[in-house]
Design a protein around this motif. Structure first.
Motif, PDB file in Angstrom:
ATOM      1  N   LEU A   9       0.845  -1.189   0.000  1.00 30.34           N
ATOM      2  CA  LEU A   9       0.000   0.000   0.000  1.00 30.34           C
ATOM      3  C   LEU A   9       0.880   1.238   0.000  1.00 30.34           C
ATOM      4  CD1 LEU A   9      -2.537  -1.174   2.772  1.00 30.34           C
ATOM      5  CD2 LEU A   9      -2.954  -1.169   0.295  1.00 30.34           C
ATOM      6  N   ASP A  10       0.285   2.387   0.198  1.00 34.36           N
ATOM      7  CA  ASP A  10       0.967   3.675   0.264  1.00 34.36           C
ATOM      8  C   ASP A  10       1.369   3.926   1.711  1.00 34.36           C
ATOM      9  OD1 ASP A  10       1.535   6.431   0.519  1.00 34.36           O
ATOM     10  OD2 ASP A  10       0.131   6.969  -1.078  1.00 34.36           O
ATOM     11  N   ARG A  11       2.666   3.927   2.005  1.00 36.98           N
ATOM     12  CA  ARG A  11       3.077   4.047   3.409  1.00 36.98           C
ATOM     13  C   ARG A  11       2.909   5.457   3.963  1.00 36.98           C
ATOM     14  NH1 ARG A  11       8.977   4.865   4.946  1.00 36.98           N
ATOM     15  NH2 ARG A  11      10.111   5.454   3.060  1.00 36.98           N
ATOM     16  N   GLU A  12       2.535   6.387   3.131  1.00 37.92           N
ATOM     17  CA  GLU A  12       2.181   7.726   3.615  1.00 37.92           C
ATOM     18  C   GLU A  12       0.670   7.822   3.821  1.00 37.92           C
ATOM     19  OE1 GLU A  12       4.447   9.849   4.439  1.00 37.92           O
ATOM     20  OE2 GLU A  12       6.172   8.794   3.564  1.00 37.92           O
ATOM     21  N   ALA A  13      -0.096   7.659   2.751  1.00 29.27           N
ATOM     22  CA  ALA A  13      -1.544   7.826   2.830  1.00 29.27           C
ATOM     23  C   ALA A  13      -2.227   6.701   3.607  1.00 29.27           C
ATOM     24  CB  ALA A  13      -2.134   7.913   1.422  1.00 29.27           C
ATOM     25  N   ASP A  14      -1.635   5.508   3.590  1.00 29.68           N
ATOM     26  CA  ASP A  14      -2.241   4.352   4.267  1.00 29.68           C
ATOM     27  C   ASP A  14      -1.455   3.968   5.517  1.00 29.68           C
ATOM     28  OD1 ASP A  14      -4.074   4.159   2.097  1.00 29.68           O
ATOM     29  OD2 ASP A  14      -2.600   3.021   0.957  1.00 29.68           O
ATOM     30  N   SER A  15      -0.802   4.929   6.130  1.00 33.85           N
ATOM     31  CA  SER A  15       0.112   4.654   7.242  1.00 33.85           C
ATOM     32  C   SER A  15      -0.564   3.991   8.435  1.00 33.85           C
ATOM     33  CB  SER A  15       0.797   5.948   7.703  1.00 33.85           C
ATOM     34  OG  SER A  15      -0.169   6.898   8.131  1.00 33.85           O
ATOM     35  N   ALA A  16      -1.865   4.211   8.603  1.00 33.56           N
ATOM     36  CA  ALA A  16      -2.568   3.616   9.745  1.00 33.56           C
ATOM     37  C   ALA A  16      -2.544   2.095   9.707  1.00 33.56           C
ATOM     38  CB  ALA A  16      -4.016   4.113   9.787  1.00 33.56           C
ATOM     39  N   THR A  17      -2.312   1.517   8.530  1.00 38.76           N
ATOM     40  CA  THR A  17      -2.254   0.061   8.415  1.00 38.76           C
ATOM     41  C   THR A  17      -1.215  -0.531   9.368  1.00 38.76           C
ATOM     42  OG1 THR A  17      -2.721   0.389   6.057  1.00 38.76           O
ATOM     43  CG2 THR A  17      -2.139  -1.829   6.749  1.00 38.76           C
ATOM     44  N   ALA A  18      -0.147   0.213   9.612  1.00 39.99           N
ATOM     45  CA  ALA A  18       0.936  -0.287  10.459  1.00 39.99           C
ATOM     46  C   ALA A  18       0.491  -0.517  11.900  1.00 39.99           C
ATOM     47  CB  ALA A  18       2.115   0.688  10.419  1.00 39.99           C
ATOM     48  N   GLU A  19      -0.637   0.070  12.284  1.00 45.01           N
ATOM     49  CA  GLU A  19      -1.125  -0.138  13.645  1.00 45.01           C
ATOM     50  C   GLU A  19      -1.520  -1.588  13.903  1.00 45.01           C
ATOM     51  OE1 GLU A  19      -4.259   2.659  14.501  1.00 45.01           O
ATOM     52  OE2 GLU A  19      -3.155   4.310  13.541  1.00 45.01           O
ATOM     53  N   THR A  20      -1.713  -2.362  12.847  1.00 41.90           N
ATOM     54  CA  THR A  20      -2.063  -3.771  13.034  1.00 41.90           C
ATOM     55  C   THR A  20      -0.938  -4.539  13.731  1.00 41.90           C
ATOM     56  OG1 THR A  20      -1.254  -4.249  10.789  1.00 41.90           O
ATOM     57  CG2 THR A  20      -3.619  -3.877  11.065  1.00 41.90           C
ATOM     58  N   ARG A  21       0.300  -4.100  13.567  1.00 37.53           N
ATOM     59  CA  ARG A  21       1.413  -4.836  14.177  1.00 37.53           C
ATOM     60  C   ARG A  21       1.271  -4.888  15.690  1.00 37.53           C
ATOM     61  NH1 ARG A  21       5.428  -5.691  17.086  1.00 37.53           N
ATOM     62  NH2 ARG A  21       4.918  -3.775  18.196  1.00 37.53           N
ATOM     63  N   ALA A  22       1.099  -3.731  16.320  1.00 35.82           N
ATOM     64  CA  ALA A  22       1.000  -3.698  17.777  1.00 35.82           C
ATOM     65  C   ALA A  22      -0.265  -4.400  18.276  1.00 35.82           C
ATOM     66  CB  ALA A  22       1.034  -2.252  18.261  1.00 35.82           C
ATOM     67  N   LEU A  23      -1.356  -4.243  17.528  1.00 36.58           N
ATOM     68  CA  LEU A  23      -2.608  -4.881  17.952  1.00 36.58           C
ATOM     69  C   LEU A  23      -2.472  -6.403  17.980  1.00 36.58           C
ATOM     70  CD1 LEU A  23      -5.142  -2.700  15.928  1.00 36.58           C
ATOM     71  CD2 LEU A  23      -4.895  -2.738  18.417  1.00 36.58           C
ATOM     72  N   LEU A  24      -1.868  -6.967  16.940  1.00 36.44           N
ATOM     73  CA  LEU A  24      -1.747  -8.417  16.882  1.00 36.44           C
ATOM     74  C   LEU A  24      -0.606  -8.929  17.759  1.00 36.44           C
ATOM     75  CD1 LEU A  24      -2.538  -9.068  13.113  1.00 36.44           C
ATOM     76  CD2 LEU A  24      -4.051  -9.256  15.094  1.00 36.44           C
ATOM     77  N   ALA A  25       0.425  -8.107  17.965  1.00 36.91           N
ATOM     78  CA  ALA A  25       1.504  -8.504  18.883  1.00 36.91           C
ATOM     79  C   ALA A  25       0.994  -8.580  20.314  1.00 36.91           C
ATOM     80  CB  ALA A  25       2.666  -7.523  18.782  1.00 36.91           C
ATOM     81  N   GLU A  26       0.125  -7.653  20.682  1.00 38.71           N
ATOM     82  CA  GLU A  26      -0.464  -7.670  22.021  1.00 38.71           C
ATOM     83  C   GLU A  26      -1.305  -8.927  22.207  1.00 38.71           C
ATOM     84  OE1 GLU A  26      -1.306  -6.446  25.834  1.00 38.71           O
ATOM     85  OE2 GLU A  26      -0.003  -5.362  24.425  1.00 38.71           O
ATOM     86  N   LEU A  27      -1.991  -9.327  21.156  1.00 37.48           N
ATOM     87  CA  LEU A  27      -2.843 -10.513  21.230  1.00 37.48           C
ATOM     88  C   LEU A  27      -2.023 -11.797  21.287  1.00 37.48           C
ATOM     89  CD1 LEU A  27      -5.632 -12.022  20.802  1.00 37.48           C
ATOM     90  CD2 LEU A  27      -5.115 -11.863  18.344  1.00 37.48           C
ATOM     91  N   LEU A  28      -1.038 -11.921  20.421  1.00 43.58           N
ATOM     92  CA  LEU A  28      -0.334 -13.189  20.241  1.00 43.58           C
ATOM     93  C   LEU A  28       0.756 -13.441  21.277  1.00 43.58           C
ATOM     94  CD1 LEU A  28       0.029 -13.232  16.353  1.00 43.58           C
ATOM     95  CD2 LEU A  28      -1.465 -14.655  17.737  1.00 43.58           C
ATOM     96  N   GLN A  29       1.394 -12.360  21.721  1.00 45.82           N
ATOM     97  CA  GLN A  29       2.549 -12.485  22.611  1.00 45.82           C
ATOM     98  C   GLN A  29       3.670 -13.307  21.952  1.00 45.82           C
ATOM     99  OE1 GLN A  29       2.742 -10.885  25.871  1.00 45.82           O
ATOM    100  NE2 GLN A  29       1.055  -9.864  24.792  1.00 45.82           N
TER     101      GLN A  29
END
Length: 534
Positions: free
Chosen positions: A419-439
């Motif tokens: 995707l566009d790492r400027e305009a779609d930057s919010a996508t990166a928030e999935t990393r922390a959300l799933l890291a918190e879940l999975l450990q």
């Protein structure tokens, strides 16, 4: 027990007992042999490659010849009104200058993408004042060449007469890009051919864009030179040796800026470590986390590390949240320290830290798909703005549950967003959300940028990865001048080529395609949050 080794204004502080690994390295006289550029340190199979890839050990000395040249070039360009610097490069050709300029708060536009929206946005900004640095060792990198073509056409369409003066080419001697640069009447600067891309921070690839953007590169070279005196040292007071021994002690390293000066070093180190060690079914997985308190910094088998102190003394920098290792010191020394540490870790792991046997696979897949066309794929279901492929589920939340359930306790989840790492930057928030879940370790990469870094680890490293690929429709596409494909078509082919490489290895893979990017990203984040709350 806490151990601190210091040299040249940089300190490595750790609570990890690496005495056995240190003894292994010093008893074989590895520090002295590396200082002497001994190509045999990684075994006979790696010797031929290493013999032409060890120039980085003292490149900070040879790079001083660039200082006056770049000062003169920058003065000339500024005198011609060329004040905006755009860098077209991938992997080692873009990551170092990006962290240099971010750390020193100097504006630099980095285009290491094929996303049509991101490229179009860059093309729309002040062409008359733009100089494009085209960086590629081989001269054949498809992303870089596509962006060069797009800018050349844009300059021509804007009525600019001498298009060549808007380009600076950085490449290896004898590459096709050298000849093309001369034919374009661009400024051509030749890099050290005995340095691989990911070790090239203090060569022309790292220094030319930074210098033209306004960085005093002499400071970086001085910082590296001050640190270099420690290279042949026996322990203690060999910070890079200590870091290398600690790095090889765990399967995963999580890296965060500690807030004391360095900005974005993790992205550069991620490429260095993943591409250097992730092969032969081995390797240390680097995970870049957002802050010292972000999910994923700590965990079983994870070496937690903080970096900082762009101008700090040896004792400076923060050690928040009790990391396993902290690396604090000036940026020039940081580059050299991590390069050395990765080479030492490669010796301990038993791999060649200078080759990248699996990087070309996705490139070849992309080329084949561009020639033959995309495979026809039918989504398993569509929900809202997301079409879902590769699942037995019937909702996005359930598809994520199914995917994350396949992550082993010794495995990792890789999120790959084309995707566009400027305009779609919010996508990166999935990393922390799933890291918190999975450990368990969760990485995030923007495609195709990550193909030149963790992409090597995905295919050649430890075969424990589970993969989430995110693609999306573009509001408007953009032609690649002189080619029979568009940027959107190239981006889609790269994503498809990567899927093919992962499926060939039978890696678990979920593909989400966003028909509307804004709505799709919001929907994905909501699903990830719901997953964490369930």
């Amino acid at each position: 027990m806490i151990r601190m080794d210091t040299a040249g204004g940089l300190a490595v502080t750790t609570t990890v007992d690496a005495s056995a690994a240190l003894q292994t390295l010093t008893s074989a006289e590895v520090p002295a042999k590396l200082a002497a550029a001994d190509a045999g340190l990684w075994g006979p199979d790696a010797a031929e490659e290493a013999a032409i890839r060890l120039g980085w050990i003292d490149t900070f000395t040879r790079s001083r010849s660039l200082v006056s040249t770049l000062d003169e070039l920058r003065t000339r360009l500024r005198g011609e009104g060329l004040t905006r610097v755009v860098l077209a490069g991938m992997g080692g050709s873009s990551l170092a200058p990006e962290v240099i300029c971010r750390t020193l708060d100097v504006p630099l536009t980095v285009l290491d993408t094929t996303d049509p929206g991101q490229v179009s946005a860059a093309l729309a900004e002040d062409l008359a004042a733009t100089v494009v640095v085209v960086s590629s060792k081989s001269g054949g990198t498809v992303e870089t060449e596509s962006i060069r073509r797009a800018y050349a056409q844009a300059f021509t369409d804007a009525g600019i007469k001498d298009v060549g003066k808007h380009f600076v080419v950085v490449t290896d001697p004898g590459s096709p890009l050298e000849q093309l640069g001369k034919a374009m009447n661009a400024t051509v600067i030749l890099a050290d051919p005995n340095v691989g891309g990911r070790y090239s921070a203090l060569t022309a690839f790292g220094l030319v864009p930074a210098a033209l953007a306004g960085v005093n590169i002499t400071d970086l070279l001085d910082e590296a030179a001050a640190f270099a005196a420690s290279i042949p040292a026996e322990q203690p007071d060999n910070p890079a040796l200590l870091l290398g021994a600690v790095l090889a002690s765990r399967d995963t390293i999580a890296i965060a800026d500690d807030g004391s000066g360095i900005v974005g070093l993790g992205d550069w180190a991620e490429q260095l470590i993943a591409e250097s060690t992730g092969k032969d079914g081995k390797g240390v997985l680097p995970v870049v986390v957002e802050s010292p308190v972000a999910p994923g910094l700590h965990g079983p088998g994870v070496l937690s590390s903080l970096v900082g102190g762009s101008k700090s003394s040896a004792s400076g920098g923060s050690q928040l949240n009790a990391p396993d290792v902290a690396v604090n010191g000036p940026l020039g020394a940081q580059f050299l320290c991590w390069e050395l540490a990765t080479a030492y870790a490669g010796r301990l792991i038993g791999i060649d830290p200078f080759n990248q046997p699996n990087v070309t696979e996705s490139k070849n897949n992309t080329k084949a798909i561009l020639e033959s066309g995309l495979d026809t794929e039918t989504p398993d279901f569509t929900e809202g703005a997301i079409a879902v492929y590769g699942t037995n589920a019937s909702t996005v939340v359930d598809a994520l549950i199914e995917l994350t359930g396949q992550v082993r306790s010794d495995g990792y989840l890789a999120i790959m967003a084309y995707l566009d790492r400027e305009a779609d930057s919010a996508t990166a928030e999935t990393r922390a959300l799933l890291a918190e879940l999975l450990q368990t370790p969760v990485t995030f990469g923007w495609g195709p940028r990550f193909l030149h870094s963790t992409g090597q680890f995905h295919k050649g490293g430890r075969p424990t990865g589970v993969f989430l690929q995110i693609t999306g429709d573009s509001a408007a596409d953009l032609e690649v001048p002189g080619r029979d494909y568009t940027f959107g078509g190239l981006q889609a082919a790269q994503a498809a080529g990567d899927r093919r490489a992962l499926r060939d290895r039978q890696r678990p893979l979920l593909h989400l395609h966003l028909s509307d990017r804004d709505a799709g990203v919001a929907q994905l984040l909501a699903a990830a949050k719901e997953l964490g709350e369930s």
